[in-house]
Structure formats: structure tokens, C-alpha cells
Design a protein around this motif. Structure first.
Motif, PDB file in Angstrom:
ATOM      1  N   GLU A 111       9.545 -21.977  -3.438  1.00 53.07           N
ATOM      2  CA  GLU A 111       8.962 -20.958  -4.316  1.00 53.07           C
ATOM      3  C   GLU A 111       7.470 -21.160  -4.522  1.00 53.07           C
ATOM      4  O   GLU A 111       6.718 -20.192  -4.646  1.00 53.07           O
ATOM      5  N   ASP A 112       7.019 -22.392  -4.561  1.00 52.90           N
ATOM      6  CA  ASP A 112       5.606 -22.676  -4.784  1.00 52.90           C
ATOM      7  C   ASP A 112       4.756 -22.476  -3.526  1.00 52.90           C
ATOM      8  O   ASP A 112       3.533 -22.569  -3.592  1.00 52.90           O
ATOM      9  N   CYS A 113       5.400 -22.211  -2.404  1.00 51.82           N
ATOM     10  CA  CYS A 113       4.661 -22.087  -1.147  1.00 51.82           C
ATOM     11  C   CYS A 113       4.046 -20.701  -0.937  1.00 51.82           C
ATOM     12  O   CYS A 113       3.162 -20.548  -0.117  1.00 51.82           O
ATOM     13  N   LEU A 114       4.524 -19.704  -1.672  1.00 50.88           N
ATOM     14  CA  LEU A 114       3.949 -18.370  -1.532  1.00 50.88           C
ATOM     15  C   LEU A 114       2.649 -18.291  -2.319  1.00 50.88           C
ATOM     16  O   LEU A 114       2.605 -18.613  -3.503  1.00 50.88           O
ATOM     17  N   ALA A 115       1.614 -17.866  -1.651  1.00 52.35           N
ATOM     18  CA  ALA A 115       0.322 -17.696  -2.318  1.00 52.35           C
ATOM     19  C   ALA A 115       0.404 -16.523  -3.283  1.00 52.35           C
ATOM     20  O   ALA A 115       1.224 -15.621  -3.101  1.00 52.35           O
ATOM     21  N   PRO A 116      -0.443 -16.518  -4.309  1.00 53.71           N
ATOM     22  CA  PRO A 116      -0.488 -15.359  -5.208  1.00 53.71           C
ATOM     23  C   PRO A 116      -0.781 -14.088  -4.401  1.00 53.71           C
ATOM     24  O   PRO A 116      -1.440 -14.147  -3.343  1.00 53.71           O
ATOM     25  N   GLU A 117      -0.324 -12.951  -4.903  1.00 53.66           N
ATOM     26  CA  GLU A 117      -0.441 -11.703  -4.151  1.00 53.66           C
ATOM     27  C   GLU A 117      -1.856 -11.387  -3.658  1.00 53.66           C
ATOM     28  O   GLU A 117      -2.013 -11.007  -2.495  1.00 53.66           O
ATOM     29  N   PRO A 118      -2.907 -11.524  -4.461  1.00 57.76           N
ATOM     30  CA  PRO A 118      -4.241 -11.203  -3.936  1.00 57.76           C
ATOM     31  C   PRO A 118      -4.640 -12.082  -2.742  1.00 57.76           C
ATOM     32  O   PRO A 118      -5.268 -11.607  -1.790  1.00 57.76           O
ATOM     33  N   ILE A 119      -4.250 -13.338  -2.787  1.00 55.26           N
ATOM     34  CA  ILE A 119      -4.563 -14.245  -1.687  1.00 55.26           C
ATOM     35  C   ILE A 119      -3.713 -13.901  -0.463  1.00 55.26           C
ATOM     36  O   ILE A 119      -4.212 -13.868   0.660  1.00 55.26           O
ATOM     37  N   MET A 120      -2.437 -13.614  -0.683  1.00 56.65           N
ATOM     38  CA  MET A 120      -1.558 -13.244   0.426  1.00 56.65           C
ATOM     39  C   MET A 120      -2.044 -11.953   1.082  1.00 56.65           C
ATOM     40  O   MET A 120      -2.031 -11.827   2.309  1.00 56.65           O
ATOM     41  N   ARG A 121      -2.518 -11.016   0.291  1.00 58.64           N
ATOM     42  CA  ARG A 121      -3.043  -9.762   0.837  1.00 58.64           C
ATOM     43  C   ARG A 121      -4.253 -10.048   1.761  1.00 58.64           C
ATOM     44  O   ARG A 121      -4.377  -9.466   2.832  1.00 58.64           O
ATOM     45  N   ALA A 122      -5.120 -10.970   1.344  1.00 60.48           N
ATOM     46  CA  ALA A 122      -6.279 -11.343   2.164  1.00 60.48           C
ATOM     47  C   ALA A 122      -5.832 -12.032   3.454  1.00 60.48           C
ATOM     48  O   ALA A 122      -6.396 -11.780   4.527  1.00 60.48           O
ATOM     49  N   ILE A 123      -4.826 -12.891   3.354  1.00 59.69           N
ATOM     50  CA  ILE A 123      -4.296 -13.571   4.538  1.00 59.69           C
ATOM     51  C   ILE A 123      -3.687 -12.547   5.505  1.00 59.69           C
ATOM     52  O   ILE A 123      -3.913 -12.596   6.714  1.00 59.69           O
ATOM     53  N   LEU A 124      -2.912 -11.614   4.953  1.00 66.14           N
ATOM     54  CA  LEU A 124      -2.297 -10.577   5.783  1.00 66.14           C
ATOM     55  C   LEU A 124      -3.362  -9.713   6.451  1.00 66.14           C
ATOM     56  O   LEU A 124      -3.230  -9.347   7.616  1.00 66.14           O
ATOM     57  N   HIS A 125      -4.414  -9.390   5.721  1.00 66.89           N
ATOM     58  CA  HIS A 125      -5.521  -8.602   6.271  1.00 66.89           C
ATOM     59  C   HIS A 125      -6.077  -9.283   7.525  1.00 66.89           C
ATOM     60  O   HIS A 125      -6.229  -8.648   8.575  1.00 66.89           O
ATOM     61  N   LYS A 126      -6.341 -10.566   7.421  1.00 66.28           N
ATOM     62  CA  LYS A 126      -6.897 -11.297   8.565  1.00 66.28           C
ATOM     63  C   LYS A 126      -5.876 -11.459   9.697  1.00 66.28           C
ATOM     64  O   LYS A 126      -6.202 -11.314  10.868  1.00 66.28           O
ATOM     65  N   SER A 127      -4.645 -11.751   9.351  1.00 71.11           N
ATOM     66  CA  SER A 127      -3.613 -11.992  10.370  1.00 71.11           C
ATOM     67  C   SER A 127      -3.187 -10.715  11.087  1.00 71.11           C
ATOM     68  O   SER A 127      -2.989 -10.720  12.300  1.00 71.11           O
ATOM     69  N   LEU A 128      -3.013  -9.642  10.328  1.00 68.02           N
ATOM     70  CA  LEU A 128      -2.522  -8.397  10.912  1.00 68.02           C
ATOM     71  C   LEU A 128      -3.633  -7.510  11.452  1.00 68.02           C
ATOM     72  O   LEU A 128      -3.379  -6.571  12.199  1.00 68.02           O
ATOM     73  N   GLY A 129      -4.875  -7.782  11.009  1.00 68.25           N
ATOM     74  CA  GLY A 129      -5.998  -6.991  11.477  1.00 68.25           C
ATOM     75  C   GLY A 129      -6.045  -5.592  10.891  1.00 68.25           C
ATOM     76  O   GLY A 129      -6.486  -4.657  11.556  1.00 68.25           O
ATOM     77  N   VAL A 130      -5.572  -5.452   9.648  1.00 66.55           N
ATOM     78  CA  VAL A 130      -5.598  -4.154   8.964  1.00 66.55           C
ATOM     79  C   VAL A 130      -6.365  -4.307   7.645  1.00 66.55           C
ATOM     80  O   VAL A 130      -6.439  -5.407   7.098  1.00 66.55           O
ATOM     81  N   PRO A 131      -6.924  -3.222   7.116  1.00 64.51           N
ATOM     82  CA  PRO A 131      -7.643  -3.313   5.846  1.00 64.51           C
ATOM     83  C   PRO A 131      -6.713  -3.730   4.696  1.00 64.51           C
ATOM     84  O   PRO A 131      -5.558  -3.304   4.640  1.00 64.51           O
ATOM     85  N   GLU A 132      -7.232  -4.556   3.798  1.00 68.98           N
ATOM     86  CA  GLU A 132      -6.443  -4.972   2.638  1.00 68.98           C
ATOM     87  C   GLU A 132      -5.946  -3.769   1.853  1.00 68.98           C
ATOM     88  O   GLU A 132      -4.832  -3.771   1.336  1.00 68.98           O
ATOM     89  N   SER A 133      -6.785  -2.745   1.748  1.00 68.03           N
ATOM     90  CA  SER A 133      -6.430  -1.563   0.957  1.00 68.03           C
ATOM     91  C   SER A 133      -5.261  -0.778   1.544  1.00 68.03           C
ATOM     92  O   SER A 133      -4.653   0.036   0.856  1.00 68.03           O
ATOM     93  N   SER A 134      -4.909  -1.033   2.815  1.00 70.40           N
ATOM     94  CA  SER A 134      -3.795  -0.319   3.437  1.00 70.40           C
ATOM     95  C   SER A 134      -2.466  -1.059   3.295  1.00 70.40           C
ATOM     96  O   SER A 134      -1.417  -0.538   3.660  1.00 70.40           O
ATOM     97  N   ILE A 135      -2.503  -2.266   2.735  1.00 73.59           N
ATOM     98  CA  ILE A 135      -1.302  -3.100   2.654  1.00 73.59           C
ATOM     99  C   ILE A 135      -0.558  -2.861   1.346  1.00 73.59           C
ATOM    100  O   ILE A 135      -1.107  -3.009   0.257  1.00 73.59           O
ATOM    101  N   GLU A 136       0.704  -2.480   1.471  1.00 78.64           N
ATOM    102  CA  GLU A 136       1.605  -2.363   0.325  1.00 78.64           C
ATOM    103  C   GLU A 136       2.509  -3.594   0.376  1.00 78.64           C
ATOM    104  O   GLU A 136       3.390  -3.689   1.207  1.00 78.64           O
ATOM    105  N   LEU A 137       2.257  -4.545  -0.522  1.00 78.44           N
ATOM    106  CA  LEU A 137       2.921  -5.847  -0.476  1.00 78.44           C
ATOM    107  C   LEU A 137       4.027  -5.938  -1.515  1.00 78.44           C
ATOM    108  O   LEU A 137       3.814  -5.631  -2.685  1.00 78.44           O
ATOM    109  N   THR A 138       5.201  -6.350  -1.069  1.00 82.01           N
ATOM    110  CA  THR A 138       6.336  -6.560  -1.964  1.00 82.01           C
ATOM    111  C   THR A 138       6.795  -8.004  -1.813  1.00 82.01           C
ATOM    112  O   THR A 138       7.061  -8.469  -0.701  1.00 82.01           O
ATOM    113  N   TYR A 139       6.871  -8.694  -2.938  1.00 85.59           N
ATOM    114  CA  TYR A 139       7.318 -10.090  -2.966  1.00 85.59           C
ATOM    115  C   TYR A 139       8.820 -10.159  -3.253  1.00 85.59           C
ATOM    116  O   TYR A 139       9.411  -9.184  -3.717  1.00 85.59           O
TER     117      TYR A 139
END
Length: 76
Positions: free
Chosen positions: A43-71
Motif C-alpha cells: 500500500e505504501d508503494c503507490l505514489a500520491p496521485e499528483p506524482i503518479m500522474r507526472a510519472i504516467l505523463h512521462k512513461s506514456l508520453g501523454v499530457p498530464e491534463s489528459s490522464i483520468e487516474l483512478t486508484y
């Protein structure tokens, strides 16, 4: 368009901590759902949502604003 190699890397990283990653694209939006795949998930391994969104942006190559993230444990 999602970077396939980045997506696979994210799936591998999250799987190591007991999570599954579902990603879909629709009309310029990228739906990302992280769910528990293993009852012993870290449970402690998941980064907070804003950080995860930034990681996903870099990994997926899409704008952060286009990501709808559900934990885990959040409604779809």
C-alpha cells in the motif's frame, strides 16, 4: 498515442508491488486505472496521485491534463 514501451514498463513496475494497470484511450483522454492484483500489495508503494500522474505523463508520453487516474478502492 500511448508509448507502448512506457506502458509496459509501468505495468511491470506496478506488478512488482502487487498492482495491475489498465489503460484506455478515447477522444484524447487516457483512462488509467490502478487496481490491487495481489492481496499482499504494498500500500505504501503507490505514489500520491499528483506524482503518479507526472510519472504516467512521462512513461506514456501523454499530457498530464489528459490522464483520468483512478486508484484502488475508488469508484470508476
Amino acid at each position: 498515442m500511448i508509448d507502448a514501451a512506457g506502458l509496459e514498463a509501468m505495468r511491470t513496475t506496478l506488478a512488482a508491488d502487487g498492482y495491475a494497470l489498465e489503460v484506455s484511450e478515447n477522444d484524447g483522454r487516457v483512462a488509467v486505472r490502478i487496481s490491487v492484483a495481489d492481496p499482499q500489495a504494498c500500500e505504501d508503494c503507490l505514489a500520491p496521485e499528483p506524482i503518479m500522474r507526472a510519472i504516467l505523463h512521462k512513461s506514456l508520453g501523454v499530457p498530464e491534463s489528459s490522464i483520468e487516474l483512478t486508484y484502488p478502492n475508488q469508484p470508476r
